[in-house]
Design an enzyme around this catalytic site. Structure first.
Site, PDB file in Angstrom:
ATOM      1  N   VAL A 111     -13.682  -9.923 -19.889  1.00  0.00           N
ATOM      2  CA  VAL A 111     -13.612  -8.512 -19.493  1.00  0.00           C
ATOM      3  C   VAL A 111     -13.258  -7.646 -20.692  1.00  0.00           C
ATOM      4  O   VAL A 111     -13.830  -6.587 -20.912  1.00  0.00           O
ATOM      5  CB  VAL A 111     -12.570  -8.319 -18.362  1.00  0.00           C
TER       6      VAL A 111
ATOM      7  N   GLN B 276     -13.856  14.135  22.376  1.00  0.00           N
ATOM      8  CA  GLN B 276     -13.488  13.915  20.968  1.00  0.00           C
ATOM      9  C   GLN B 276     -13.277  12.422  20.749  1.00  0.00           C
ATOM     10  O   GLN B 276     -12.644  11.759  21.558  1.00  0.00           O
ATOM     11  CB  GLN B 276     -12.185  14.679  20.711  1.00  0.00           C
ATOM     12  N   THR B 277     -13.809  11.888  19.642  1.00  0.00           N
ATOM     13  CA  THR B 277     -13.502  10.494  19.334  1.00  0.00           C
ATOM     14  C   THR B 277     -13.603  10.220  17.833  1.00  0.00           C
ATOM     15  O   THR B 277     -14.339  10.897  17.116  1.00  0.00           O
ATOM     16  CB  THR B 277     -14.415   9.523  20.113  1.00  0.00           C
ATOM     17  N   ARG B 278     -12.833   9.197  17.395  1.00  0.00           N
ATOM     18  CA  ARG B 278     -12.936   8.733  16.005  1.00  0.00           C
ATOM     19  C   ARG B 278     -13.214   7.234  15.986  1.00  0.00           C
ATOM     20  O   ARG B 278     -13.128   6.582  14.964  1.00  0.00           O
ATOM     21  CB  ARG B 278     -11.642   9.023  15.224  1.00  0.00           C
TER      22      ARG B 278
ATOM     23  N   HIS C 169     -15.112   4.108  27.729  1.00  0.00           N
ATOM     24  CA  HIS C 169     -15.306   5.500  27.299  1.00  0.00           C
ATOM     25  C   HIS C 169     -16.493   6.128  28.021  1.00  0.00           C
ATOM     26  O   HIS C 169     -16.479   7.301  28.370  1.00  0.00           O
ATOM     27  CB  HIS C 169     -15.557   5.568  25.787  1.00  0.00           C
TER      28      HIS C 169
ATOM     29  N   MET D 110      -8.707   4.191  31.321  1.00  0.00           N
ATOM     30  CA  MET D 110      -9.634   3.541  32.252  1.00  0.00           C
ATOM     31  C   MET D 110      -9.517   2.040  32.035  1.00  0.00           C
ATOM     32  O   MET D 110      -9.517   1.579  30.890  1.00  0.00           O
ATOM     33  CB  MET D 110     -11.075   3.958  31.950  1.00  0.00           C
TER      34      MET D 110
ATOM     35  N   ILE E 144      -4.007 -11.136 -17.180  1.00  0.00           N
ATOM     36  CA  ILE E 144      -2.548 -11.300 -17.073  1.00  0.00           C
ATOM     37  C   ILE E 144      -2.032 -10.403 -15.953  1.00  0.00           C
ATOM     38  O   ILE E 144      -1.266 -10.825 -15.112  1.00  0.00           O
ATOM     39  CB  ILE E 144      -1.857 -10.928 -18.408  1.00  0.00           C
TER      40      ILE E 144
ATOM     41  N   HIS F  90     -17.032   2.341  23.944  1.00  0.00           N
ATOM     42  CA  HIS F  90     -17.428   1.174  24.743  1.00  0.00           C
ATOM     43  C   HIS F  90     -17.591   1.606  26.203  1.00  0.00           C
ATOM     44  O   HIS F  90     -17.591   2.790  26.514  1.00  0.00           O
ATOM     45  CB  HIS F  90     -16.390   0.071  24.570  1.00  0.00           C
TER      46      HIS F  90
ATOM     47  N   ARG G 220      -5.418   9.481  27.021  1.00  0.00           N
ATOM     48  CA  ARG G 220      -4.113   8.893  26.747  1.00  0.00           C
ATOM     49  C   ARG G 220      -3.912   8.846  25.229  1.00  0.00           C
ATOM     50  O   ARG G 220      -4.827   8.486  24.510  1.00  0.00           O
ATOM     51  CB  ARG G 220      -4.137   7.473  27.314  1.00  0.00           C
TER      52      ARG G 220
HETATM   53  S1  PPS Z   1      -3.838  -7.459 -19.365  1.00  0.00           S
HETATM   54  O1  PPS Z   1      -2.416  -7.186 -19.663  1.00  0.00           O
HETATM   55  O2  PPS Z   1      -4.002  -7.993 -18.022  1.00  0.00           O
HETATM   56  O3  PPS Z   1      -4.682  -6.292 -19.608  1.00  0.00           O
HETATM   57  O4  PPS Z   1      -4.264  -8.600 -20.396  1.00  0.00           O
HETATM   58  P1  PPS Z   1      -5.681  -9.366 -20.428  1.00  0.00           P
HETATM   59  O5  PPS Z   1      -6.795  -8.416 -20.371  1.00  0.00           O
HETATM   60  O6  PPS Z   1      -5.666 -10.445 -19.406  1.00  0.00           O
HETATM   61  O7  PPS Z   1      -5.753  -9.958 -21.866  1.00  0.00           O
HETATM   62  C1  PPS Z   1      -4.916 -10.955 -22.188  1.00  0.00           C
HETATM   63  C2  PPS Z   1      -5.481 -11.772 -23.356  1.00  0.00           C
HETATM   64  O8  PPS Z   1      -5.406 -11.004 -24.546  1.00  0.00           O
HETATM   65  C3  PPS Z   1      -4.717 -11.749 -25.578  1.00  0.00           C
HETATM   66  N1  PPS Z   1      -3.654 -10.842 -26.072  1.00  0.00           N
HETATM   67  C4  PPS Z   1      -2.511 -10.454 -25.441  1.00  0.00           C
HETATM   68  N2  PPS Z   1      -1.953 -10.809 -24.270  1.00  0.00           N
HETATM   69  C5  PPS Z   1      -0.788 -10.231 -23.937  1.00  0.00           C
HETATM   70  N3  PPS Z   1      -0.128  -9.348 -24.691  1.00  0.00           N
HETATM   71  C6  PPS Z   1      -0.645  -8.971 -25.877  1.00  0.00           C
HETATM   72  N4  PPS Z   1       0.000  -8.072 -26.622  1.00  0.00           N
HETATM   73  C7  PPS Z   1      -1.877  -9.526 -26.288  1.00  0.00           C
HETATM   74  N5  PPS Z   1      -2.658  -9.387 -27.396  1.00  0.00           N
HETATM   75  C8  PPS Z   1      -3.725 -10.172 -27.221  1.00  0.00           C
HETATM   76  C9  PPS Z   1      -4.250 -13.022 -24.963  1.00  0.00           C
HETATM   77  O9  PPS Z   1      -5.061 -14.016 -25.565  1.00  0.00           O
HETATM   78  C10 PPS Z   1      -4.606 -12.958 -23.489  1.00  0.00           C
HETATM   79  O10 PPS Z   1      -5.409 -14.036 -23.069  1.00  0.00           O
HETATM   80  P2  PPS Z   1      -4.974 -15.134 -21.977  1.00  0.00           P
HETATM   81  O11 PPS Z   1      -6.268 -15.662 -21.466  1.00  0.00           O
HETATM   82  O12 PPS Z   1      -4.180 -14.456 -20.878  1.00  0.00           O
HETATM   83  O13 PPS Z   1      -4.200 -16.115 -22.721  1.00  0.00           O
END
Ligand code: PPS
Length: 571
Positions: A435, A196-198, A205, A332, A476, A202, A291
């Site tokens: 994002v 048996q081994t996971r 073994h 070993m 943030i 080497h 072991r």
């Molecule tokens: S989080 O909490 O990590 O999902 O926030 P994030 O996606 O980084 O977005 C932050 C940017 O959205 C603007 N913004 C706010 N920030 C904080 N709180 C509230 N309520 C809010 N509403 C809008 C703000 O410009 C942030 O940008 P950054 O670049 O951080 O200044």
């Protein structure tokens, strides 16, 4: 369903339906409630259905479970050390009545089996942890799973198999117990010792298994677990390729390799006993217990959960009723003067023993250091180096976190440019604002939405890291628990460097580039981080940078130095 008599004791309970029964069950399943199996449940079910868990005919009843936990025996007295139960959510359990059948499905929705639910109960998980694992300590992966992943309610009852769980990898190396038994018969193998081994195997073994086979006057079955092992283990794809290389180092026609879809519990002694029963079901006459068999490592106090030979002792105590003979083996070690491996107790005074622990081996892989030829075969090392490159060839994520206006984006951009200038790896910037536009445009700033946003970033960064690129994230990310989750997601694939951009609120507010703080103070924006929504300061970031104290260029340099000291970049 067929019951086969094993050459080495016990009947094989094969639970697959055929012909009309199967058709009838498929038709009936349309009106049954569905349960989507977890990975572990699917592994368990596969071995119940194939007979690997004989004499189990399904998930354990409450009476079986209780006696297994307390005495390592099924209700009828048969030796069986491990609870095998179907854990579900209370919500699902509430919809069921005993006597009802349910459809057990894989993650793609394929119907694997129909289960007649006989028992529904809430287990005492603390009692289970103490009895099965010897301690209710979350440092034990089996206990951790029990408390954090397993559902709160258990279901028990027999199962009938409809479709075999699907596997597309190494299909020629996967054998159900009946297939293995038939192969042994065809090859004229009467005495078979299983290993048996996971872990990757080497030279030590190879020596151990070769000697064990000689001692038992048996053929050897290398029977590695490819279901679930200990979190953090080397993936089974790499391991199987290593085993295939290793196979060439045994005398021809003496040794076979077969993969076992078992979900391990890391329960040490109880697990060894369980492993032995499973190998008996697969037609083996002998089983190697080494072991610290199935040892889970250290407990919360930094001590081993089990003694190194506890597993051998427990198996020895039940040898007479097991129906498979244990071949105990000690560690070993390599004797330098003689250039050979020997069991530790056969080392003579004055001889030099060389050994590389699993941890040390992983360190050497990670840092690209030498792995000596006495320790492993070059093909095995090359295989592992290919899939587990040193840090300077792994991917990593730099995760900036801090208040709005703290300077995250500026630093992230400066770092990105410096990394692009080096040209080592592709770089992706997942800036907060970008994002929000590209991945999370529908989300707001409630706790739930922020968490979802950060999880999305974590997911993308984990993929980039897995593919050996660099992800720079700059949200943030105000909540510690979510940051921790993201760290966990990414660290399994490469580096995770958290940089807290610690510019104080007053400074961010004074800068107020986007005018948002003013709006937040005026109550025009609700739930603004730092004003009326919390920012949980990171406790142990890899770096903390206050943008009042340095230029973006200096901060980026500091991050590069950190990456260098961690081994992710090399000059
Ligand atoms: S989080 O909490 O990590 O999902 O926030 P994030 O996606 O980084 O977005 C932050 C940017 O959205 C603007 N913004 C706010 N920030 C904080 N709180 C509230 N309520 C809010 N509403 C809008 C703000 O410009 C942030 O940008 P950054 O670049 O951080 O200044």
């Amino acid at each position: 369903m067929t019951d086969l008599i094993a050459p080495h004791g016990g009947e094989l309970k094969i639970r697959y339906a055929d012909g009309e029964t199967r058709e009838a069950l498929i038709e009936a399943s349309a009106s049954l409630k569905d349960w989507d199996l977890s990975h572990r449940q699917l592994c368990d079910l596969e071995l119940i259905l194939s007979g690997g868990f004989s004499p189990l005919e399904g998930f354990m009843s409450q009476a079986d479970y209780q006696r297994v936990v307390e005495e390592m025996r099924l209700a009828d007295g048969t030796l069986w050390p491990m609870p095998i139960t179907l854990d579900v959510t209370p919500e699902f359990a509430d919809t069921l009545t005993p006597g009802e059948s349910i459809a057990l499905r894989d993650p793609e929705g394929l119907l694997i089996a129909v289960m007649a639910v006989e028992d529904i109960w809430v287990p005492d998980k603390h009692e289970e942890a103490e009895a099965v694992f010897g301690a209710d300590d979350p440092a034990h992966p089996g206990v951790h799973y029990l408390h954090h992943q397993a559902g709160a309610v258990y279901l028990g009852g027999p199962v009938v198999g409809i479709n075999r769980p699907q596997h597309y990898d190494f299909t020629h190396l996967r054998h159900e117990p009946a297939e293995l038994r038939a192969l042994f018969e065809k090859w004229g193998w009467r005495r078979i010792v299983a290993f048996q081994t996971r872990n990757p195997m080497h030279r030590a073994h190879q020596e151990l298994t070769f000697r064990a086979a000689q001692r038992a006057q048996a053929n050897l079955l290398i029977h590695p677990v490819v279901g679930m092992t200990k979190p953090g283990d080397i993936d089974h794809y790499s391991r199987v390729r290593c085993y295939q290389h290793l196979l060439k180092h045994y005398p021809a026609q003496t040794t076979a390799l077969s993969l076992l879809p078992l979900a391990m519990r890391m329960a040490g002694p109880r697990e060894a006993l369980w492993h032995a029963i499973i190998r008996k079901n697969h037609g083996c006459s002998h089983f190697i217990v080494g072991r610290d068999h199935a040892g889970p490592g250290k407990n919360s106090q930094g001590e081993d959960f089990y003694g190194p030979y506890d597993a051998q002792e427990l198996v020895a105590r039940h040898q007479d009723e097991l129906g498979i003979e244990m071949v105990p083996f000690e560690a070993m070690v390599y004797v330098e003067e003689k250039a050979e491996y020997r069991p530790l107790s056969e080392v003579k005074p004055g001889e030099t023993v060389l050994n590389i622990s699993g941890t040390e081996f992983r360190r050497r892989l990670q840092e690209g250091l030498e792995i000596p030829a006495w320790f492993s075969y070059p093909e095995v090392v090359e295989e592992l180096r290919r899939t587990h490159p040193p840090r300077h060839r792994q991917g990593f994520t730099v995760f900036f976190t801090g208040l709005s206006g703290s300077g995250k984006s500026t630093l992230a951009n400066a770092l990105m440019v410096k990394l692009l200038e080096r040209g080592d790896r592709p770089v992706t910037l997942l800036d907060g604002d970008r994002v929000r536009k590209m991945l999370s445009s529908e989300l707001g700033f409630s706790r739930e939405h922020r968490d979802l946003n950060i999880r999305r970033i974590g997911y993308v960064a984990a993929e980039i890291t897995k593919h050996r690129g660099v992800a720079i994230c700059a949200p943030i990310a105000p909540y510690a628990a979510t940051r921790k989750e993201v760290r966990r997601m990414i660290s399994q694939y490469g580096g995770f460097i958290e940089v807290h951009v610690a510019t104080p609120l007053e400074v961010c507010e004074a800068r107020d580039r986007k005018g948002l703080y003013a709006k937040a103070r005026a109550g025009l924006i609700k739930g603004f981080t730092g004003i009326d929504d919390p920012y949980e300061v990171p406790e142990e970031p890899e770096l903390r940078i206050d943008t009042r104290d340095c230029t973006p260029d200096e901060a980026a340099q500091e991050i590069l130095l950190k990456l260098e000291s961690l081994g992710y970049i090399k000059n």
